[in-house]
Design a protein around this motif. Structure first.
Motif, mmCIF file in Angstrom:
data_model
loop_
_atom_site.group_PDB
_atom_site.id
_atom_site.type_symbol
_atom_site.label_atom_id
_atom_site.label_comp_id
_atom_site.label_asym_id
_atom_site.label_seq_id
_atom_site.Cartn_x
_atom_site.Cartn_y
_atom_site.Cartn_z
ATOM 1 N N THR A 22 14.827 25.855 60.761
ATOM 2 C CA THR A 22 14.393 24.674 61.500
ATOM 3 C C THR A 22 15.588 23.747 61.689
ATOM 4 O OG1 THR A 22 13.814 23.249 59.626
ATOM 5 C CG2 THR A 22 12.147 24.863 60.331
ATOM 6 N N ASP A 23 15.316 22.555 62.149
ATOM 7 C CA ASP A 23 16.364 21.547 62.312
ATOM 8 C C ASP A 23 16.791 20.956 60.976
ATOM 9 O OD1 ASP A 23 13.788 20.477 62.130
ATOM 10 O OD2 ASP A 23 14.301 18.687 63.264
ATOM 11 N N THR A 24 16.105 21.318 59.918
ATOM 12 C CA THR A 24 16.494 20.868 58.573
ATOM 13 C C THR A 24 16.749 22.123 57.739
ATOM 14 O OG1 THR A 24 14.173 20.667 57.876
ATOM 15 C CG2 THR A 24 15.216 18.690 58.779
ATOM 16 N N ILE A 25 15.884 22.392 56.779
ATOM 17 C CA ILE A 25 16.044 23.576 55.934
ATOM 18 C C ILE A 25 15.159 24.713 56.446
ATOM 19 C CG2 ILE A 25 16.687 22.199 53.925
ATOM 20 C CD1 ILE A 25 13.830 22.356 52.937
ATOM 21 N N TRP A 26 15.279 25.894 55.848
ATOM 22 C CA TRP A 26 14.407 27.009 56.229
ATOM 23 C C TRP A 26 12.972 26.651 55.877
ATOM 24 C CZ3 TRP A 26 14.945 32.147 58.070
ATOM 25 C CH2 TRP A 26 16.218 32.418 58.588
ATOM 26 N N GLY A 27 12.055 27.092 56.725
ATOM 27 C CA GLY A 27 10.663 26.750 56.517
ATOM 28 C C GLY A 27 9.745 27.955 56.505
ATOM 29 N N ILE A 28 8.607 27.749 55.875
ATOM 30 C CA ILE A 28 7.497 28.689 55.961
ATOM 31 C C ILE A 28 6.606 28.107 57.040
ATOM 32 C CG2 ILE A 28 5.502 29.720 54.804
ATOM 33 C CD1 ILE A 28 6.989 29.215 52.139
ATOM 34 N N PRO A 84 17.153 14.418 61.614
ATOM 35 C CA PRO A 84 15.753 14.812 61.830
ATOM 36 C C PRO A 84 14.782 13.845 61.147
ATOM 37 C CG PRO A 84 17.084 16.732 61.364
ATOM 38 C CD PRO A 84 17.966 15.529 61.108
ATOM 39 N N LEU A 85 13.726 13.498 61.870
ATOM 40 C CA LEU A 85 12.780 12.491 61.415
ATOM 41 C C LEU A 85 11.355 13.008 61.526
ATOM 42 C CD1 LEU A 85 12.097 9.517 60.621
ATOM 43 C CD2 LEU A 85 12.058 9.023 63.093
ATOM 44 N N THR A 86 10.658 13.009 60.403
ATOM 45 C CA THR A 86 9.235 13.329 60.392
ATOM 46 C C THR A 86 8.474 12.015 60.343
ATOM 47 O OG1 THR A 86 9.626 15.392 59.188
ATOM 48 C CG2 THR A 86 7.387 14.484 59.103
ATOM 49 N N ILE A 87 7.517 11.878 61.248
ATOM 50 C CA ILE A 87 6.693 10.670 61.272
ATOM 51 C C ILE A 87 5.272 11.058 60.883
ATOM 52 C CG2 ILE A 87 5.764 8.786 62.677
ATOM 53 C CD1 ILE A 87 8.248 8.985 64.425
ATOM 54 N N ILE A 88 4.717 10.322 59.937
ATOM 55 C CA ILE A 88 3.330 10.526 59.524
ATOM 56 C C ILE A 88 2.470 9.597 60.378
ATOM 57 C CG2 ILE A 88 1.651 10.401 57.647
ATOM 58 C CD1 ILE A 88 4.061 10.833 55.721
ATOM 59 N N PHE A 89 1.615 10.220 61.180
ATOM 60 C CA PHE A 89 0.733 9.486 62.087
ATOM 61 C C PHE A 89 -0.691 9.486 61.541
ATOM 62 C CE2 PHE A 89 4.030 11.224 64.917
ATOM 63 C CZ PHE A 89 4.406 10.086 65.620
ATOM 64 N N SER A 165 25.908 29.396 56.402
ATOM 65 C CA SER A 165 26.101 28.883 55.039
ATOM 66 C C SER A 165 26.266 27.368 55.000
ATOM 67 C CB SER A 165 27.308 29.562 54.391
ATOM 68 O OG SER A 165 28.478 29.287 55.144
ATOM 69 N N SER A 166 26.153 26.714 56.154
ATOM 70 C CA SER A 166 26.249 25.253 56.134
ATOM 71 C C SER A 166 24.979 24.692 55.495
ATOM 72 C CB SER A 166 26.453 24.693 57.541
ATOM 73 O OG SER A 166 25.456 25.132 58.422
ATOM 74 N N SER A 167 25.180 23.727 54.640
ATOM 75 C CA SER A 167 24.064 23.156 53.888
ATOM 76 C C SER A 167 23.209 22.258 54.780
ATOM 77 C CB SER A 167 24.613 22.361 52.708
ATOM 78 O OG SER A 167 23.572 21.916 51.891
ATOM 79 N N HIS A 168 21.906 22.378 54.644
ATOM 80 C CA HIS A 168 20.966 21.570 55.405
ATOM 81 C C HIS A 168 20.101 20.782 54.428
ATOM 82 C CE1 HIS A 168 21.923 23.614 59.180
ATOM 83 N NE2 HIS A 168 22.052 24.688 58.431
ATOM 84 N N THR A 169 19.588 19.655 54.874
ATOM 85 C CA THR A 169 18.766 18.805 54.019
ATOM 86 C C THR A 169 17.428 18.525 54.691
ATOM 87 O OG1 THR A 169 19.766 16.824 54.984
ATOM 88 C CG2 THR A 169 20.761 17.666 52.956
ATOM 89 N N PRO A 170 16.426 18.153 53.900
ATOM 90 C CA PRO A 170 15.118 17.803 54.472
ATOM 91 C C PRO A 170 15.231 16.577 55.387
ATOM 92 C CG PRO A 170 14.939 18.179 52.112
ATOM 93 C CD PRO A 170 16.403 18.130 52.442
ATOM 94 N N SER A 171 14.217 16.373 56.207
ATOM 95 C CA SER A 171 14.201 15.246 57.147
ATOM 96 C C SER A 171 13.914 13.934 56.437
ATOM 97 C CB SER A 171 13.130 15.489 58.217
ATOM 98 O OG SER A 171 11.842 15.405 57.637
ATOM 99 N N SER A 172 14.193 12.859 57.151
ATOM 100 C CA SER A 172 13.701 11.546 56.733
ATOM 101 C C SER A 172 12.204 11.549 57.047
ATOM 102 C CB SER A 172 14.376 10.436 57.528
ATOM 103 O OG SER A 172 15.749 10.392 57.260
#
Length: 187
Positions: A22-28, A84-89, A165-172
């Motif tokens: 994904t645009d952040t880390i690998w996802g299920i 990357p930004l996750t918004i809780i609606f 191998s570039s490190s990715h982080t979770p979204s805000s």
């Protein structure tokens, strides 16, 4: 990449679960409108279904399909966010009921990453995105850190970006009220 996306869409349409970049880390992930597929993701992660997961969409114009709580502030936050930004609606709709939080909310992120954006666009529905780990364990930042247990639990593993191998982080994460007031959950 087009052939890979076609394969993944077949899996998603049949109710399957994928492991994908994904645009952040690998996802299920799975079809966010399919309750049985969503239940499988909770099982794979050993996570209570009362703890909601987020979904990815490819375009801001799709936000209002999945929540009645989208405000102009949401569009501004997405436009100006540098990461990357996750918004809780509030007031989620048109999604699997077991994906929606107990309070009726849903986390949505508009992905800008090439593969996940194109996958969402061609699939035409939102895709669940939750970290590729057992609940409570450390989230893997690259494909090589994903446990074999997770890999063995999904129906399809996307080949794209496995050697990245570039490190990715979770979204805000921001919780956005219908009054436009927001609260930062994770920066």
């Amino acid at each position: 990449m087009d052939e890979e996306i076609k394969k993944v869409i077949e899996v998603l349409k049949s109710g399957g679960v994928i492991l994908y970049p994904t645009d952040t880390i690998w996802g299920i992930g799975c079809d966010a409108t399919n309750a049985k597929a969503v239940a499988r993701v909770y099982d794979i992660k050993r996570r209570q279904d009362s703890k909601a997961m987020l979904v990815l969409v490819d375009d801001c114009n799709k936000l209002e399909r999945y929540s009645n709580g989208v405000t102009e502030t949401a569009y501004q936050l997405i436009e100006f966010s540098e990461k990357p930004l996750t918004i809780i609606f509030d007031d989620a709709k048109n999604l699997a009921p077991n994906l929606i939080g107990d309070d009726g909310s849903i986390g949505i992120r508009v992905t800008k990453e090439r593969f996940s954006k194109e996958l969402c666009r061609k699939f035409g529905r939102p895709i669940v995105s939750t970290s590729a780990n057992i609940s409570g364990q450390k989230s893997p930042s690259v494909f090589s850190q994903i446990s074999q247990e997770i890999k063995d639990s999904v129906d399809y593993i996307v080949n794209y970006r496995q050697n990245d191998s570039s490190s990715h982080t979770p979204s805000s994460i921001i919780k956005l009220g219908q009054d436009g007031v927001f609260k930062i959950i994770r920066n």
